[in-house]
Scaffold this active site. Structure first.
Site, PDB file in Angstrom:
ATOM      1  CB  CYS A  29       7.539  -1.293   9.574  1.00  0.00           C
ATOM      2  SG  CYS A  29       6.503  -0.294   8.470  1.00  0.00           S
ATOM      3  CB  THR A  30       6.831  -4.876   6.131  1.00  0.00           C
ATOM      4  OG1 THR A  30       7.309  -5.718   7.181  1.00  0.00           O
ATOM      5  CG2 THR A  30       6.858  -5.657   4.817  1.00  0.00           C
ATOM      6  N   GLY A  31       5.955  -2.286   4.997  1.00  0.00           N
ATOM      7  CA  GLY A  31       5.351  -1.529   3.909  1.00  0.00           C
ATOM      8  C   GLY A  31       5.302  -0.039   4.115  1.00  0.00           C
ATOM      9  CG  ASN A  32       7.033   4.031   5.179  1.00  0.00           C
ATOM     10  OD1 ASN A  32       7.187   4.943   4.385  1.00  0.00           O
ATOM     11  ND2 ASN A  32       7.130   4.229   6.484  1.00  0.00           N
ATOM     12  CB  THR A  33       1.047   1.599   4.982  1.00  0.00           C
ATOM     13  OG1 THR A  33       1.001   0.202   5.260  1.00  0.00           O
ATOM     14  CG2 THR A  33       1.519   1.844   3.561  1.00  0.00           C
ATOM     15  CB  CYS A  34       0.833  -0.241   9.775  1.00  0.00           C
ATOM     16  SG  CYS A  34      -0.490  -0.701   8.637  1.00  0.00           S
ATOM     17  NE  ARG A  35       4.708  -3.541  11.613  1.00  0.00           N
ATOM     18  CZ  ARG A  35       5.285  -4.705  11.297  1.00  0.00           C
ATOM     19  NH1 ARG A  35       5.729  -5.502  12.260  1.00  0.00           N
ATOM     20  NH2 ARG A  35       5.417  -5.067  10.032  1.00  0.00           N
ATOM     21  CG  ASP A  72       1.954  -5.389   9.775  1.00  0.00           C
ATOM     22  OD1 ASP A  72       1.270  -4.369  10.010  1.00  0.00           O
ATOM     23  OD2 ASP A  72       2.380  -5.679   8.646  1.00  0.00           O
TER      24      ASP A  72
END
Length: 305
Positions: free
Chosen positions: A152-158, A269
């Protein structure tokens, strides 16, 4: 690998790609004479390919790497302690005073722990450790497995949610604990295209995943790297924008990059949203993971030899 073992299995190629250069020797069985070994003089073939087996390795030592870049031929390497030679351990003697007739000795120092390279025997899809070495069997099993990389983008959620939920679903399908997945042929990872290393998972993401039987308590975000891309068998992205970004940097990975939603939709997101939004995101991810794991034949995974 392909020059010296043109018939090498996919498993052999995967291990070479994930282990070289490094202290892993692959013993490959089956008609090595079809490769470059078949062009060697018969007396050399008898040494290099005994019993229809050829051993290949790409050492990580910088001197050996430099030599391999400078010469058009491979190196045939044998141990310094030949049969019948009474040589004390190398660290206690000057080899130049013992090995009469040797023109050059390169001393690379002691291997950490005084353990040599790991030697694997590969026969098609099966592998076994012929000689334990510096790379442990658990790590070798990881390198043999099918690697699923969620991005994903920041590798903290999805992508962390997808990673943790995938581990849980896989372990249930295979009847094992999540930590046993590597031995069952699967490695599940995640990364972000714009991640900063070391950030924890979002609090709501960790809470929802925990409710669903997984864990993100030890999660630490990381940036998508060329090594991760090269290692992954399947790169599963959350949005079409993620796919475009990955392919812009790694166009060679195109056959391995897919959207989590097989219909081509984006996984929105949830960052900054309430807990219910994270729960709905998790349900959506789980639904698509069910389809993905069915397509991969995950339920058919077996123990690694």
């Amino acid at each position: 690998l392909t020059d010296w073992a043109p018939g090498a299995s996919d498993l052999s190629r995967k291990l070479a790609q994930r282990s070289w250069p490094g202290p892993v020797t692959l013993l490959l069985r089956g008609a090595p004479h079809r490769g470059l070994a078949g062009r060697l003089p018969p007396e050399v073939q008898a040494v290099v390919t005994p019993s229809d087996v050829i051993g290949l390795r790409s050492p990580a030592h910088p001197i050996v790497q430099d030599i391999l870049h400078l010469i058009p031929n491979p190196l045939v390497i044998t141990g310094a302690r030949r049969e019948g030679m009474n040589i004390p351990p190398a660290r206690t003697v000057d080899p130049l005073t013992v090995l009469n007739g040797v023109d050059l000795v390169l001393d690379g120092g002691l291997v950490p722990g005084e353990v040599g390279s790991s030697v694997l025997s590969i026969d098609g899809i099966n592998w076994s450790v012929t000689r334990p070495g510096i790379i442990g069997e658990d790590e070798l099993a990881r390198r043999c497995g099918r690697v699923l990389l969620f991005v994903c983008t920041g590798n903290t959620c999805r992508s962390p949610m997808a990673e943790a939920l995938c581990r849980t679903m896989l372990s249930r399908r295979l009847g094992c604990q999540p930590e046993e997945l590597a031995r069952r042929g699967y490695v599940v990872l995640s990364a972000g295209i714009a991640a900063s290393d070391g950030a924890p998972a979002a609090a709501h993401a960790a809470s929802i995943v925990s409710d669903r039987g997984g864990s993100l308590h030890q999660h630490s975000s990381r940036l998508l790297t060329p090594t991760l891309v090269r290692t992954a068998d399947h790169i599963i992205v959350m949005t079409a924008g993620h796919r475009e970004t990955v392919l812009a940097y790694f166009p060679e990975a195109a056959p391995r990059v897919v959207l989590l939603d097989p219909a081509g939709g984006d996984i929105d997101d949830p960052i900054g949203s309430d807990r219910e939004t994270y729960r709905m995101t998790a349900l959506e991810i789980e639904r698509h993971l069910t389809t993905l794991l069915d397509q991969l034949g995950a339920s058919a995974a077996t123990d690694v030899d």
